[in-house]
Design an enzyme around this catalytic site. Structure first.
Site, PDB file in Angstrom:
ATOM      1  N   LYS A   1       0.817  -1.205   0.000  1.00  0.00           N
ATOM      2  CA  LYS A   1       0.000   0.000   0.000  1.00  0.00           C
ATOM      3  C   LYS A   1       0.854   1.258   0.000  1.00  0.00           C
ATOM      4  O   LYS A   1       0.381   2.330  -0.329  1.00  0.00           O
ATOM      5  CB  LYS A   1      -1.015  -0.003   1.148  1.00  0.00           C
ATOM      6  CG  LYS A   1      -0.456  -0.043   2.532  1.00  0.00           C
ATOM      7  CD  LYS A   1      -1.629  -0.088   3.516  1.00  0.00           C
ATOM      8  CE  LYS A   1      -1.127  -0.338   4.920  1.00  0.00           C
ATOM      9  NZ  LYS A   1      -2.144  -0.768   5.847  1.00  0.00           N
ATOM     10  N   ARG A   2       2.111   1.132   0.349  1.00  0.00           N
ATOM     11  CA  ARG A   2       2.977   2.302   0.323  1.00  0.00           C
ATOM     12  C   ARG A   2       3.458   2.614  -1.099  1.00  0.00           C
ATOM     13  O   ARG A   2       3.629   3.740  -1.473  1.00  0.00           O
ATOM     14  CB  ARG A   2       4.181   2.098   1.252  1.00  0.00           C
ATOM     15  CG  ARG A   2       4.058   2.937   2.508  1.00  0.00           C
ATOM     16  CD  ARG A   2       4.967   2.508   3.617  1.00  0.00           C
ATOM     17  NE  ARG A   2       4.175   2.029   4.738  1.00  0.00           N
ATOM     18  CZ  ARG A   2       3.955   0.770   5.045  1.00  0.00           C
ATOM     19  NH1 ARG A   2       4.466  -0.174   4.308  1.00  0.00           N
ATOM     20  NH2 ARG A   2       3.223   0.445   6.068  1.00  0.00           N
TER      21      ARG A   2
END
Ligand code: GLU
Length: 469
Positions: free
Chosen positions: A235-236
């Protein structure tokens, strides 16, 4: 035996596309087996959970077709804390678990600083419960734990290689491994279908099932979803939130079709298939073992096809959130009172064949609703060359003289204007397009001018002409 599956997300962030895929696989499996789908929110990590993430999961599931009210739950793991503690106590009382107060440094001092695991120091020292005493599971010294996995066959783990792992922390709170098992047990889960990243937990969890005296479930560990560099979607780094795709204007049908193709394919070399076909044909045991590439380009192409397949009235309805701006979708650049539904309906079929995601509708039609177009300065500089001013003058004169303001007449008129200068239509229409829409690309020009109308078209070309003085 009724099949009972569950989807058990932790509400620690936006809803991940990989999670959505596991949810769909569980959903279809339950349906095929005449079973039950249970939703359990694993919200015990109070520091990382937020109620809005839970709401995000529920609404994202709803969006892809796992609608509220059509499954059992949502249950909340935090509501079962008493059962988790009771299970920990049972394991201690039956001798399957023991207390330990070793720190990592203690273990490393005894075993050499490289040692990562636990050496079993407290196995037989009879330490009782107390602050700072973690509860560890006593793993069997011999034998092997055989996991029955619908995708992987029977992965086998030697028990002596499984360390005595912690099941409750020093403050008495049970850890994920135990809470997850106890919940599956109390909810009567028969099949655990989840991401491959949990496979290392599975032998430990199966040992817990056995120690608690209940037959373990059947497992299915689905391969992870990766980006173009074959890295696990994160998700980063990657765009992973289902909500982000929804807000960009992916259709739920396209999204769920695409998600189900990650590691599996329907029969007959087809990819875009009705959901009913996927529901009939999907087989967990056919899911590939290799990781699945989440190809956003392919998803876009898919979505474009889904958009084109919509009846135009449905396309118009589907565009509404981007035309008005609702929820997390930003408002368009025009004021609500500037919007003209009839003008939109007139160009909608043209837009429908051109856009790949619904949010792209806005830059394609904003020229129709704004008092003056949003000029893309780079497009302007690239297009407006020597001779453009005269060309626009001629276009105005020719358009003013037009009797019928329709696409065909507009086209032949502008073609004639260009021909006098030895220009092809493409070159002739480029400055007109920029003058009227502000952009070099967009909907077919003459249809756009027809809908925009004589007055506004002429005003815009004249305004552009003035800028060129
Ligand atoms: N809460 C866990 C997760 O989101 C669930 C694991 C499982 O499905 O057992 O990864």
């Amino acid at each position: 035996m009724t099949v009972r599956v569950r989807f058990a997300p932790s509400p620690t962030g936006m809803f991940h596309v990989g999670g959505a895929r596991s949810a769909l696989q569980n959903w279809i499996y339950a349906k095929q087996q005449g079973g039950v789908f249970v939703l359990r929110i694993e919200d015990t990590d109070a520091a990382r959970n937020k109620p809005e993430w839970t709401e995000g999961i529920l609404s994202a599931l709803d969006w892809i077709g796992i609608s509220r009210g059509s499954y059992e739950g949502p249950y909340f793991q935090s509501a079962n804390a008493a059962e988790h503690r009771a299970a920990a106590a049972r394991l201690y009382e039956s001798g399957r678990a023991y207390y330990c107060d070793c720190t990592r440094e203690d273990v490393q001092a005894r075993t050499g600083s490289q040692y990562q695991g636990y050496d079993g120091y407290h196995r037989d020292r009879g330490l009782g419960p107390g602050p700072g005493h973690a509860l560890r599971f006593r793993t069997p010294d011999e034998g092997a734990t055989v996991v029955v996995d619908l995708i992987r066959g029977e992965p086998t783990f030697e028990n002596k290689l499984i360390e005595d792992f912690v099941i409750a922390r020093g403050d008495g709170s049970p850890v994920f491994l135990l809470a997850n098992v106890v919940d599956d047990m109390t909810m009567g889960i028969t099949h655990v279908i989840r991401a491959e990243e949990h496979l290392p937990n599975t032998p430990k969890q199966q040992l817990l099932w056995e120690a608690l005296g209940v037959k373990p479930p059947i497992w299915a560990h689905v391969p992870v979803v990766v980006n173009e560099k074959r890295q696990k979607l994160s998700k980063r780094r990657d765009k992973v939130a289902l909500e982000a795709y929804r807000d960009e204007g992916y259709l739920a049908g396209a999204m769920r079709n695409y998600l189900m193709l990650l590691g599996w394919a329907p029969s007959g070399d087809r990819e875009i298939v009705p959901w009913s076909v996927i529901e009939n044909e999907f087989r967990l045991d056919e899911v590939n073992l290799s990781s699945a590439f989440f190809d956003e380009k392919k998803l876009r192409a898919f979505n474009g096809e889904y958009i084109r397949a919509l009846p135009v009235t449905e396309f118009i309805d589907a565009c509404q959130p981007w035309l008005t701006g609702t929820g997390t979708i930003p408002p368009p650049p025009w004021q609500p009172e500037e919007f003209d539904a009839d003008a939109f309906a007139a160009v909608a079929p043209l837009a429908q064949t051109r856009i790949a995601v619904l949010s792209e509708i806005v830059p394609n039609v904003d020229f129709l609703f704004l008092a003056s177009p949003l000029i893309d300065e780079a497009a302007w500089t690239k297009t407006m060359k020597d001779g453009s001013a005269e060309l626009l003058d001629d276009a105005v004169a020719a358009f003013e003289a037009l009797e019928s303001w329709d696409a065909e007449s507009l086209k032949s008129t502008l073609e004639a204007v260009g021909a006098e200068r030895g220009l092809k239509l493409g070159k002739t229409q480029a400055p007109v397009r920029v003058a009227v829409t502000g952009r070099t690309v967009g909907l077919p020009l003459f249809e756009s001018l027809e809908v925009l109308g004589r007055e506004r078209t002429l005003t815009r070309i004249r305004a552009a002409r003035l800028r060129l003085v």
